[in-house]
Design a protein around this motif. Structure first.
Motif, mmCIF file in Angstrom:
data_model
loop_
_atom_site.group_PDB
_atom_site.id
_atom_site.type_symbol
_atom_site.label_atom_id
_atom_site.label_comp_id
_atom_site.label_asym_id
_atom_site.label_seq_id
_atom_site.Cartn_x
_atom_site.Cartn_y
_atom_site.Cartn_z
ATOM 1 N N ALA A 1 0.864 -1.160 0.078
ATOM 2 C CA ALA A 1 0.043 0.101 0.032
ATOM 3 C C ALA A 1 0.761 1.279 -0.053
ATOM 4 O O ALA A 1 0.676 2.198 -0.768
ATOM 5 C CB ALA A 1 -0.835 0.038 1.132
ATOM 6 N N ALA A 2 1.890 1.192 0.763
ATOM 7 C CA ALA A 2 2.864 2.320 0.912
ATOM 8 C C ALA A 2 3.554 2.484 -0.396
ATOM 9 O O ALA A 2 3.541 3.735 -0.922
ATOM 10 C CB ALA A 2 4.066 1.962 2.143
ATOM 11 N N GLU A 3 4.098 1.657 -1.053
ATOM 12 C CA GLU A 3 4.587 1.473 -2.563
ATOM 13 C C GLU A 3 3.621 2.135 -3.583
ATOM 14 O O GLU A 3 3.980 2.962 -4.281
ATOM 15 C CB GLU A 3 5.002 0.022 -2.795
ATOM 16 C CG GLU A 3 5.315 -0.192 -4.159
ATOM 17 C CD GLU A 3 7.001 0.320 -4.189
ATOM 18 O OE1 GLU A 3 7.462 0.380 -5.338
ATOM 19 O OE2 GLU A 3 7.697 0.635 -3.318
ATOM 20 N N ALA A 4 2.331 2.035 -3.301
ATOM 21 C CA ALA A 4 1.193 2.526 -4.129
ATOM 22 C C ALA A 4 0.996 3.891 -3.917
ATOM 23 O O ALA A 4 0.082 4.510 -4.576
ATOM 24 C CB ALA A 4 0.056 1.385 -4.309
ATOM 25 N N GLY A 5 1.515 4.268 -2.782
ATOM 26 C CA GLY A 5 1.411 5.997 -2.589
ATOM 27 C C GLY A 5 0.350 6.140 -1.434
ATOM 28 O O GLY A 5 -0.098 7.127 -1.304
ATOM 29 N N PHE A 6 -0.079 4.964 -0.873
ATOM 30 C CA PHE A 6 -1.153 5.264 0.307
ATOM 31 C C PHE A 6 -0.399 5.606 1.530
ATOM 32 O O PHE A 6 0.596 4.948 1.782
ATOM 33 C CB PHE A 6 -2.190 4.099 0.358
ATOM 34 C CG PHE A 6 -2.900 3.980 -0.895
ATOM 35 C CD1 PHE A 6 -4.272 4.465 -0.674
ATOM 36 C CD2 PHE A 6 -2.540 3.143 -1.725
ATOM 37 C CE1 PHE A 6 -5.007 4.589 -2.005
ATOM 38 C CE2 PHE A 6 -3.270 3.016 -2.949
ATOM 39 C CZ PHE A 6 -4.514 3.756 -2.649
ATOM 40 N N THR A 7 -1.302 6.435 2.324
ATOM 41 C CA THR A 7 -0.628 6.848 3.586
ATOM 42 C C THR A 7 -1.486 5.963 4.775
ATOM 43 O O THR A 7 -1.021 6.076 5.938
ATOM 44 C CB THR A 7 -0.383 8.092 4.035
ATOM 45 O OG1 THR A 7 -1.755 8.830 3.761
ATOM 46 C CG2 THR A 7 0.761 8.759 3.186
ATOM 47 N N ALA A 8 -2.717 5.616 4.419
ATOM 48 C CA ALA A 8 -3.548 5.388 5.294
ATOM 49 C C ALA A 8 -4.178 3.952 4.858
ATOM 50 O O ALA A 8 -4.384 3.542 3.624
ATOM 51 C CB ALA A 8 -4.787 5.986 5.630
ATOM 52 N N VAL A 9 -4.300 2.946 5.795
ATOM 53 C CA VAL A 9 -4.963 1.478 5.378
ATOM 54 C C VAL A 9 -6.107 1.279 6.515
ATOM 55 O O VAL A 9 -6.243 1.741 7.577
ATOM 56 C CB VAL A 9 -3.752 0.488 5.424
ATOM 57 C CG1 VAL A 9 -2.815 0.820 4.209
ATOM 58 C CG2 VAL A 9 -3.073 0.430 6.703
#
Ligand SMILES: O=C(O)C(=O)CO
Length: 290
Positions: free
Chosen positions: A19-27
């Motif tokens: 998720a971080a790699e895809a640019g997300f900061t929140a999950v």
């Protein structure tokens, strides 16, 4: 983005980094363990995976039972639910997660809601493995709307409301909100809350400030709700929003929901909007660039 429904080709512990790699900061995620009380080792491993990825866990479902086999929450199963509350609140507290989702749980056989399939549903009423349909086997004894089924439902409601109140008190200790979600009856034929009105009714019965609605726009739209109207009139009661398109539960724009207007309205919403859609293969987030 929801790590239980996206990146499912990866082991759970690799999904935060993806998720971080895809640019997300929140999950966000559904309860990822097999039971209500995972080992400390498993809890620590999940916590490290999230922390090491540098993403924020913003929403976590309480244990909802065996989802793959049809369970949809444990609110009416007091011992299991309360045991899990301590574990889930502990994990949420350590990770700074402030939204906890308490799925209500399937109606028991004998309840009016065990006949909850929506018009046009492709699945039979008791499509969940192991479910029964007493009114069809014992006419009159448990028919929807009979005194007996009303008693079953009322008993369950009392238990669910008490357990929600308990969860909300514990959640308040970490500054968290407990949310209650309506699901569509096509895919969840025994789940008793299938409209925002029904979910809000339960929330009203609990009567605590930190119990709010999880507005899953996909489930609500699939049940024929005016989701734009809901965002207009109930914004103050919404604790979390999730999106997917209808039909298909794909990314926003893959179906027929009015996502341009929905995102315009959500522009002023202060909480997170969870991406809770299914996608296989590359390009899961391409729609965000379009
Ligand atoms: O089971 C589902 O579809 C959910 O949205 C659970 O949160």
């Amino acid at each position: 983005m929801n790590l239980s429904i996206l990146f499912t080709d990866l082991p759970l512990l690799e999904r935060p980094a993806a998720a971080a790699e895809a640019g997300f900061t929140a999950v966000e995620m559904w309860w990822p363990f097999d039971g209500p009380t995972p080992s400390d080792r498993d809890l620590r491993a999940l916590q490290s995976a999230i922390e090491d990825a540098g993403v924020q866990l913003v929403a976590l479902n309480f244990d909802a039972g065996d989802m793959a086999n049809g369970d949809r929450g444990m609110l009416t199963q007091t011992d299991r639910f309360l045991t899990n509350v301590d574990v889930a609140v502990g994990l949420a507290g350590r990770l700074g997660c402030r939204i906890l989702n308490a799925l209500y749980g399937n109606a028991a056989p004998g309840s009016a809601h065990s006949h909850n399939a929506a018009p046009g549903s492709a699945r039979p009423h008791n499509a969940v493995p192991g479910s029964a349909c007493p009114s069809s086997t014992h006419p009159g004894s448990g028919a929807p709307g009979s005194a007996r089924t009303r008693d079953v439902d009322a008993g369950h409601r009392r238990v669910a409301v008490a357990n929600l109140a308990h969860a909300a008190k514990r959640a308040a200790d970490i500054g968290a909100t407990v949310v209650v979600e309506a699901l569509n009856s096509h895919e969840n034929p025994r789940y008793p809350l299938t409209s925002s009105r029904q979910a809000l009714e339960v929330i009203d019965q609990v009567g605590m400030d930190n119990v709010k609605l999880l507005a899953d726009l996909y489930h609500l739209h699939r049940m024929g709700e005016d989701v734009l109207g809901l965002l207009d009139t109930q914004a103050h009661r919404i604790g979390h929003v999730q999106v997917a398109d209808d039909p298909g539960r794909g990314y926003p724009g893959s179906g027929r929901m009015p996502y341009t207007e929905i995102f315009n309205k959500l522009g002023t919403y202060e909480g997170h909007v969870g991406l809770e859609y299914r996608h296989e293969g590359p390009g899961a987030f391409d729609w965000r660039n379009g």
